[in-house]
Design a protein around this motif. Structure first.
Motif, PDB file in Angstrom:
ATOM      1  N   PRO A 111      44.574  47.995  19.961  1.00 32.28           N
ATOM      2  CA  PRO A 111      43.843  48.346  18.696  1.00 32.28           C
ATOM      3  C   PRO A 111      44.962  48.666  17.647  1.00 32.28           C
ATOM      4  O   PRO A 111      45.008  48.137  16.256  1.00 32.28           O
ATOM      5  CB  PRO A 111      42.768  49.077  18.773  1.00 32.28           C
ATOM      6  N   SER A 136      46.480  42.844  21.775  1.00 30.93           N
ATOM      7  CA  SER A 136      45.390  43.578  22.490  1.00 30.93           C
ATOM      8  C   SER A 136      45.000  44.807  22.470  1.00 30.93           C
ATOM      9  O   SER A 136      43.996  45.394  22.612  1.00 30.93           O
ATOM     10  CB  SER A 136      45.358  43.240  24.001  1.00 30.93           C
ATOM     11  N   LEU A 187      40.098  41.004  21.041  1.00 35.22           N
ATOM     12  CA  LEU A 187      39.911  41.541  20.143  1.00 35.22           C
ATOM     13  C   LEU A 187      40.739  40.956  18.811  1.00 35.22           C
ATOM     14  O   LEU A 187      40.013  40.819  17.764  1.00 35.22           O
ATOM     15  CB  LEU A 187      41.111  43.076  20.355  1.00 35.22           C
ATOM     16  N   LYS A 219      31.301  40.401  19.552  1.00 39.88           N
ATOM     17  CA  LYS A 219      31.787  40.205  20.837  1.00 39.88           C
ATOM     18  C   LYS A 219      30.580  38.855  21.307  1.00 39.88           C
ATOM     19  O   LYS A 219      31.060  37.753  21.871  1.00 39.88           O
ATOM     20  CB  LYS A 219      31.115  41.107  21.649  1.00 39.88           C
ATOM     21  N   ARG A 245      37.876  37.770  18.233  1.00 39.14           N
ATOM     22  CA  ARG A 245      36.673  38.486  17.746  1.00 39.14           C
ATOM     23  C   ARG A 245      36.782  38.947  16.351  1.00 39.14           C
ATOM     24  O   ARG A 245      36.102  38.692  15.298  1.00 39.14           O
ATOM     25  CB  ARG A 245      36.187  39.665  18.522  1.00 39.14           C
ATOM     26  N   SER A 246      38.024  39.562  16.048  1.00 41.63           N
ATOM     27  CA  SER A 246      38.350  39.975  14.531  1.00 41.63           C
ATOM     28  C   SER A 246      38.605  38.568  13.730  1.00 41.63           C
ATOM     29  O   SER A 246      38.085  38.467  12.532  1.00 41.63           O
ATOM     30  CB  SER A 246      39.687  40.583  14.559  1.00 41.63           C
ATOM     31  N   LYS A 302      36.456  47.212  13.141  1.00 40.70           N
ATOM     32  CA  LYS A 302      35.314  47.725  13.378  1.00 40.70           C
ATOM     33  C   LYS A 302      34.366  46.312  13.822  1.00 40.70           C
ATOM     34  O   LYS A 302      33.894  46.428  15.030  1.00 40.70           O
ATOM     35  CB  LYS A 302      34.270  48.185  12.005  1.00 40.70           C
ATOM     36  N   THR A 307      35.421  45.058  17.413  1.00 36.40           N
ATOM     37  CA  THR A 307      35.060  45.652  18.608  1.00 36.40           C
ATOM     38  C   THR A 307      33.517  45.714  18.739  1.00 36.40           C
ATOM     39  O   THR A 307      33.034  46.591  19.371  1.00 36.40           O
ATOM     40  CB  THR A 307      35.659  47.149  18.772  1.00 36.40           C
ATOM     41  N   SER A 308      32.712  45.210  17.832  1.00 33.45           N
ATOM     42  CA  SER A 308      31.334  45.207  17.831  1.00 33.45           C
ATOM     43  C   SER A 308      30.686  44.220  18.727  1.00 33.45           C
ATOM     44  O   SER A 308      31.104  43.357  18.846  1.00 33.45           O
ATOM     45  CB  SER A 308      31.088  45.086  16.413  1.00 33.45           C
TER      46      SER A 308
END
Ligand SMILES: N[C@@H](CCC(=O)N[C@@H](CS)C(=O)NCC(=O)O)C(=O)O
Length: 223
Positions: A131, A129, A93, A160, A96-97, A152, A155-156
């Motif tokens: 959210p 980890s 998380l 990913k 990726r963010s 958003k 977690t998309s």
């Protein structure tokens, strides 16, 4: 002269933080020789698994030595970190963010937030980890509507896929740990480097006129 240092980091790796600190501190000097620095989030868990490596703390001898060496590195780089009880975390998380933040925000804001992952995780012992916790850490630096967008994206499927592409490509090129570097010199040749303790080798490769560690002789006192 000239060239580029691409530095790949994961916030599960304290040595990755040392690389970020070092390169940001030395960027001005590097840029004066035309050497650019860029940071990339990468998933160390994926690197370990796909390269066939295992985390150093899983081997008792390495874990023991790591305690010592980790403290030395902290002293050298001027930071204090303690592993939280819940170490390691699933870093997907936050990473990726960060891929999203890297794309959408100015470099300095991205790099400051990148460094803040270690402050939140290793300094404040926050489990990034989760959210709800991750979004609170982003809220220290971004407006509520921005945090919503970042979470958003984090977690998309799109981000990913983006993180997995960076990780997959790096493993294919031979990476087995973090911080990992791809360094390109002025002749356009690229070589990999591993660790926050390989600057002298990188500078040799980049043909930079670096000053090596100097140990001046102790001045003799006359009695
Ligand atoms: N000597 C390196 C050690 C870096 C290191 O131990 N990185 C860990 C993650 S924090 C790793 O990926 N290790 C893989 C390995 O040692 O095979 C440094 O000072 O940076």
């Amino acid at each position: 002269m000239g060239g580029k240092i691409d530095c790949y980091v994961d916030c599960n790796s304290p040595y990755s933080l040392y690389a970020v600190i070092y390169l940001r501190k030395n960027r001005k000097a590097l840029e004066s020789y035309g050497v650019e620095v860029e940071f990339f989030p990468v998933f160390l868990g994926g690197i370990m698994q796909n390269s066939g490596n295992t985390p150093p703390w899983k081997l008792p001898a390495k874990a023991k030595h790591g305690q010592l060496d980790g403290k030395r590195a902290q002293k050298y780089f001027g930071v204090e970190l303690t592993p939280p009880k819940f170490f390691p975390i699933m870093t997907l998380l936050p990473l990726r963010s960060m891929v999203y933040i890297k794309e959408k925000y100015p470099r300095d804001q991205y790099e400051t937030m990148l460094q803040e992952l270690w402050t939140g995780y290793w300094g404040d012992h926050l489990d990034l980890s989760k959210p709800d916790i991750m979004s609170k850490v982003f809220a220290r630096h971004f407006k509520p509507e921005e945090v919503e967008q970042i979470m958003k994206a984090g977690t998309s499927p799109e981000y990913k896929q983006k993180l997995s592409k960076i990780t997959g490509r790096l493993v294919e090129s031979g990476a087995y740990g973090c911080p990992w570097f791809e360094v390109t010199n002025s002749k356009g040749k690229t070589e990999p480097f591993f660790g926050s303790d390989r600057w002298h080798y990188m500078y040799q490769f980049l043909d930079l006129p670096f000053q090596d560690i100097a140990l001046p002789e102790k001045p003799q006192t006359k009695l």
